[in-house]
Design a protein around this motif. Structure first.
Motif, PDB file in Angstrom:
ATOM      1  N   ALA A  95      -0.695   2.249   5.412  1.00 54.73           N
ATOM      2  CA  ALA A  95      -0.086   0.955   5.739  1.00 54.73           C
ATOM      3  C   ALA A  95      -0.352   0.577   7.190  1.00 54.73           C
ATOM      4  O   ALA A  95      -0.627  -0.581   7.509  1.00 54.73           O
ATOM      5  N   LEU A  96      -0.288   1.567   8.079  1.00 53.77           N
ATOM      6  CA  LEU A  96      -0.526   1.322   9.499  1.00 53.77           C
ATOM      7  C   LEU A  96      -1.971   0.886   9.734  1.00 53.77           C
ATOM      8  O   LEU A  96      -2.228  -0.099  10.456  1.00 53.77           O
ATOM      9  N   SER A  97      -2.920   1.586   9.147  1.00 53.31           N
ATOM     10  CA  SER A  97      -4.332   1.262   9.332  1.00 53.31           C
ATOM     11  C   SER A  97      -4.654  -0.124   8.785  1.00 53.31           C
ATOM     12  O   SER A  97      -5.354  -0.916   9.430  1.00 53.31           O
ATOM     13  N   THR A  98      -4.139  -0.420   7.590  1.00 53.77           N
ATOM     14  CA  THR A  98      -4.378  -1.731   6.991  1.00 53.77           C
ATOM     15  C   THR A  98      -3.797  -2.839   7.858  1.00 53.77           C
ATOM     16  O   THR A  98      -4.434  -3.874   8.093  1.00 53.77           O
ATOM     17  N   GLY A  99      -2.577  -2.624   8.348  1.00 51.55           N
ATOM     18  CA  GLY A  99      -1.930  -3.619   9.190  1.00 51.55           C
ATOM     19  C   GLY A  99      -2.658  -3.834  10.505  1.00 51.55           C
ATOM     20  O   GLY A  99      -2.810  -4.968  10.968  1.00 51.55           O
ATOM     21  N   LEU A 100      -3.135  -2.746  11.128  1.00 47.24           N
ATOM     22  CA  LEU A 100      -3.852  -2.861  12.394  1.00 47.24           C
ATOM     23  C   LEU A 100      -5.170  -3.608  12.229  1.00 47.24           C
ATOM     24  O   LEU A 100      -5.532  -4.453  13.059  1.00 47.24           O
ATOM     25  N   PRO A 113      13.204  -0.434   4.648  1.00 41.01           N
ATOM     26  CA  PRO A 113      14.371  -0.530   5.536  1.00 41.01           C
ATOM     27  C   PRO A 113      15.004   0.800   5.904  1.00 41.01           C
ATOM     28  O   PRO A 113      15.742   0.872   6.902  1.00 41.01           O
ATOM     29  N   ASP A 114      14.741   1.870   5.161  1.00 33.34           N
ATOM     30  CA  ASP A 114      15.315   3.177   5.489  1.00 33.34           C
ATOM     31  C   ASP A 114      14.398   4.017   6.372  1.00 33.34           C
ATOM     32  O   ASP A 114      14.682   5.181   6.652  1.00 33.34           O
ATOM     33  N   LEU A 115      13.296   3.419   6.828  1.00 30.90           N
ATOM     34  CA  LEU A 115      12.333   4.124   7.664  1.00 30.90           C
ATOM     35  C   LEU A 115      12.584   3.822   9.137  1.00 30.90           C
ATOM     36  O   LEU A 115      12.759   2.671   9.526  1.00 30.90           O
ATOM     37  N   ASP A 116      12.618   4.862   9.962  1.00 32.20           N
ATOM     38  CA  ASP A 116      12.753   4.715  11.414  1.00 32.20           C
ATOM     39  C   ASP A 116      11.394   4.987  12.057  1.00 32.20           C
ATOM     40  O   ASP A 116      10.831   6.072  11.890  1.00 32.20           O
ATOM     41  N   PRO A 120       3.862  -3.383  17.660  1.00 33.63           N
ATOM     42  CA  PRO A 120       5.191  -3.956  17.387  1.00 33.63           C
ATOM     43  C   PRO A 120       5.240  -4.806  16.119  1.00 33.63           C
ATOM     44  O   PRO A 120       6.119  -4.615  15.269  1.00 33.63           O
ATOM     45  N   GLN A 121       4.301  -5.742  15.971  1.00 32.98           N
ATOM     46  CA  GLN A 121       4.342  -6.601  14.798  1.00 32.98           C
ATOM     47  C   GLN A 121       3.901  -5.887  13.527  1.00 32.98           C
ATOM     48  O   GLN A 121       4.435  -6.133  12.439  1.00 32.98           O
ATOM     49  N   VAL A 122       2.929  -4.963  13.660  1.00 33.01           N
ATOM     50  CA  VAL A 122       2.486  -4.206  12.483  1.00 33.01           C
ATOM     51  C   VAL A 122       3.610  -3.312  11.968  1.00 33.01           C
ATOM     52  O   VAL A 122       3.894  -3.263  10.767  1.00 33.01           O
ATOM     53  N   CYS A 123       4.273  -2.603  12.884  1.00 36.38           N
ATOM     54  CA  CYS A 123       5.353  -1.696  12.478  1.00 36.38           C
ATOM     55  C   CYS A 123       6.587  -2.459  12.012  1.00 36.38           C
ATOM     56  O   CYS A 123       7.324  -1.986  11.138  1.00 36.38           O
ATOM     57  N   GLY A 136      -2.164  -0.427  25.357  1.00 36.51           N
ATOM     58  CA  GLY A 136      -2.742  -1.682  24.900  1.00 36.51           C
ATOM     59  C   GLY A 136      -2.371  -1.967  23.459  1.00 36.51           C
ATOM     60  O   GLY A 136      -1.813  -3.019  23.124  1.00 36.51           O
ATOM     61  N   SER A 137      -2.646  -1.013  22.571  1.00 35.12           N
ATOM     62  CA  SER A 137      -2.288  -1.188  21.161  1.00 35.12           C
ATOM     63  C   SER A 137      -0.776  -1.125  20.970  1.00 35.12           C
ATOM     64  O   SER A 137      -0.220  -1.822  20.113  1.00 35.12           O
ATOM     65  N   ALA A 138      -0.106  -0.295  21.789  1.00 34.39           N
ATOM     66  CA  ALA A 138       1.347  -0.154  21.653  1.00 34.39           C
ATOM     67  C   ALA A 138       2.086  -1.445  21.992  1.00 34.39           C
ATOM     68  O   ALA A 138       3.136  -1.739  21.424  1.00 34.39           O
ATOM     69  N   ASN A 139       1.547  -2.228  22.919  1.00 34.57           N
ATOM     70  CA  ASN A 139       2.206  -3.461  23.334  1.00 34.57           C
ATOM     71  C   ASN A 139       1.795  -4.685  22.533  1.00 34.57           C
ATOM     72  O   ASN A 139       2.618  -5.563  22.284  1.00 34.57           O
TER      73      ASN A 139
END
Length: 298
Positions: free
Chosen positions: A282-287, A120-123, A109-112, A102-105
């Motif tokens: 960054a992930l938590s803030t974005g979510l 830009p150098d992060l995978d 995507p938009q948060v990451c 659910g969160s992955a779809n």
């Protein structure tokens, strides 16, 4: 006796604020913990550094002497930092996130993508699986879960609450009997999880609603949502997924509303990994921001 810079840093804050509570706010440290650190420093130096009273912490003669030396050390530390070569604030390398689909779809995507724009150098790799991830086996660097684990050497941080409601497509609703109350659901085809493949109790929505038969079942949230979108039946949908489903709307919102939470799970050994900690923040803030944005559109 020698003291380390961290002790002096705490001492400076208490000396300048003349209180544990004031220094604690600046240092983001509990006053009781700060008080113990000052007691330990006094024991190490074998000197009383503060005259303690209801009015606060006043420096003793020994404290004034240490203040002068601490300020000298502070200036030296600032000089060392200023002489260091400039370093990029951008993240690099590879980070893998495990997440329920659910969160992955509908969120990741938009948060990451936004995090990737800034780094830009992060995978970034998203592993979307309807199950609990084993971080001890290093299946991922961190994972998102819908309940907080209670076992294992893990660090758990609540990210945000999210909401779910019953949803159906306009085409389904137009072709079937009206739904006025929860009792009317018995006349309708229900979409949901395969009961024996629900990997987390927090996902057993329909059982909580007293619905035992699931006519269209899948272990995947994405499959369930596509069934709802295609007019297959009525099911529980995340509010944040509704804006992506054209022609689908929430129903019985005044009678049925569920609240769940997302948690960020990390291995305890990674707490001091600055790169992963910065990404986790960054992930938590974005979510949090994306859940709020999408739910406002539902």
């Amino acid at each position: 006796m020698q003291t380390n810079w961290d002790d002096l840093r705490l001492f400076l804050a208490v000396a300048r604020e003349e209180s544990l509570s004031g220094a604690g706010k600046i240092l983001r440290l509990d006053p009781a913990t700060l008080g113990r650190r000052m007691q330990r420093l006094e024991a190490t130096l074998q000197a009383n550094l503060f005259a303690k009273s209801p009015q606060g912490y006043a420096l003793t003669e020994a404290g004034v002497s240490l203040l002068a030396r601490a300020e000298t050390a502070e200036r030296a530390m600032r000089g060392v930092v200023a002489d260091l070569p400039a370093q990029t604030d951008q993240l690099s390398g590879q980070i893998r996130i495990g997440a329920p689909d659910g969160s992955a779809n509908y969120l990741l995507p938009q948060v990451c993508a936004a995090i990737s724009d800034d780094n830009p150098d992060l995978d970034i790799q998203i592993v979307a699986l309807p199950r609990v991830f084993n971080l001890s086996r290093r299946e991922a660097d961190m994972a998102i879960a819908v309940s907080a684990p209670t076992a294992g050497r893990l660090v758990v941080q609540k990210i945000t609450d999210y909401h779910l409601h019953l949803a159906a497509s306009d085409t389904y609703l137009a072709a079937h009997p009206a739904i006025i109350s929860t009792a009317d659901l018995r006349q309708h085809r229900i979409v949901g999880y395969i009961p024996d493949m629900i990997f987390d109790r927090e996902l057993d929505y329909l059982s909580d609603l007293g619905i035992s038969r699931v006519s269209l079942a899948s272990n995947s949230v994405s499959v369930q949502i596509n069934w709802i979108r295609q007019g297959g039946g009525i099911g529980i949908a995340h509010d944040f997924s509704v804006p992506a489903m054209r022609g689908v709307r929430r129903i019985l919102t005044d009678q049925i509303s569920l609240t769940r939470a997302f948690y960020l799970i990390r291995h305890a050994d990674d707490q001091r990994n600055t790169r992963l900690s910065r990404f986790a923040e960054a992930l938590s803030t974005g979510l949090r921001a994306e859940v709020a944005r999408l739910e406002a559109l539902a």
